[in-house]
Design a protein around this motif. Structure first.
Motif, short mmCIF file in Angstrom:
data_model
loop_
_atom_site.label_atom_id
_atom_site.label_comp_id
_atom_site.label_asym_id
_atom_site.label_seq_id
_atom_site.Cartn_x
_atom_site.Cartn_y
_atom_site.Cartn_z
N TYR A 137 34.67 10.14 -14.48
CA TYR A 137 33.29 10.31 -14.05
C TYR A 137 32.42 10.81 -15.19
N GLU A 138 31.11 10.50 -15.11
CA GLU A 138 30.11 11.07 -16.00
C GLU A 138 28.87 11.33 -15.17
N GLY B 177 25.34 15.20 -17.70
CA GLY B 177 26.12 14.57 -18.75
C GLY B 177 27.59 14.98 -18.79
N ARG B 178 28.02 15.85 -17.90
CA ARG B 178 29.42 16.31 -17.87
C ARG B 178 30.35 15.14 -17.59
N LYS B 179 31.45 15.07 -18.32
CA LYS B 179 32.50 14.08 -18.07
C LYS B 179 33.71 14.81 -17.52
N TRP B 180 34.39 14.19 -16.56
CA TRP B 180 35.62 14.77 -16.01
C TRP B 180 36.47 13.68 -15.40
N THR B 181 37.72 14.02 -15.16
CA THR B 181 38.63 13.12 -14.47
C THR B 181 39.15 13.85 -13.23
N ASP B 182 39.53 13.07 -12.25
CA ASP B 182 40.11 13.63 -11.04
C ASP B 182 41.05 12.59 -10.45
N ALA C 266 42.03 6.97 -3.79
CA ALA C 266 41.12 5.82 -3.77
C ALA C 266 40.16 5.95 -4.95
N MET C 267 39.42 4.87 -5.22
CA MET C 267 38.40 4.91 -6.26
C MET C 267 37.10 5.37 -5.60
N CYS C 268 36.96 6.69 -5.44
CA CYS C 268 35.85 7.22 -4.64
C CYS C 268 34.91 8.10 -5.47
N PRO D 262 31.49 19.00 -11.15
CA PRO D 262 31.94 20.39 -11.13
C PRO D 262 31.01 21.33 -11.90
N SER D 263 30.08 20.79 -12.70
CA SER D 263 29.17 21.65 -13.47
C SER D 263 27.87 21.93 -12.73
N CYS D 264 27.17 20.87 -12.33
CA CYS D 264 25.84 21.05 -11.73
C CYS D 264 25.81 20.80 -10.23
N GLY D 265 26.90 20.27 -9.66
CA GLY D 265 26.97 20.05 -8.23
C GLY D 265 26.34 18.75 -7.75
N ALA D 266 25.93 17.88 -8.67
CA ALA D 266 25.37 16.58 -8.26
C ALA D 266 26.38 15.87 -7.37
N GLN D 267 25.90 15.31 -6.27
CA GLN D 267 26.80 14.68 -5.32
C GLN D 267 26.87 13.16 -5.51
N HIS D 268 27.98 12.59 -5.06
CA HIS D 268 28.16 11.15 -5.00
C HIS D 268 28.14 10.47 -6.38
N VAL D 269 28.80 11.09 -7.35
CA VAL D 269 28.93 10.49 -8.68
C VAL D 269 30.05 9.46 -8.61
N SER D 270 29.74 8.22 -8.93
CA SER D 270 30.74 7.15 -8.88
C SER D 270 31.55 7.12 -10.17
#
Length: 78
Positions: free
Chosen positions: A12-13, A18-23, A27-29, A34-42
């Protein structure tokens, strides 16, 4: 007998900060930043994790990824 499910490593980005992370998900959801709380990042990429994991194993791997993705090192546990 534990339930096994194939999993994906989602990359994700965040468009907001601009935070990048993996989880790891089953599923591919979408995920929340985790930084700013923005929801529904694909995810911009999803890789087959190449394993079937029980929920117990998934929890350990997800926690390891979360620690790795932090911007600062985790606090010392002395």
């Amino acid at each position: 007998m534990s339930e096994s499910v194939n999993h994906f490593v989602n990359h994700y980005e965040c468009d907001r900060c601009g935070r990048k992370w993996t989880d790891i998900w089953s599923a591919m959801c979408d995920d929340d930043c985790p930084s700013c709380g923005a929801q529904h990042v694909s995810p911009y990429r999803s890789d087959d994790a190449g394993f079937a994991a029980s929920k117990k194993k998934l929890g350990r791997r997800k926690n390891a990824n979360l620690a790795k993705d932090r911007k600062s090192p985790p606090p010392s546990q002395a």
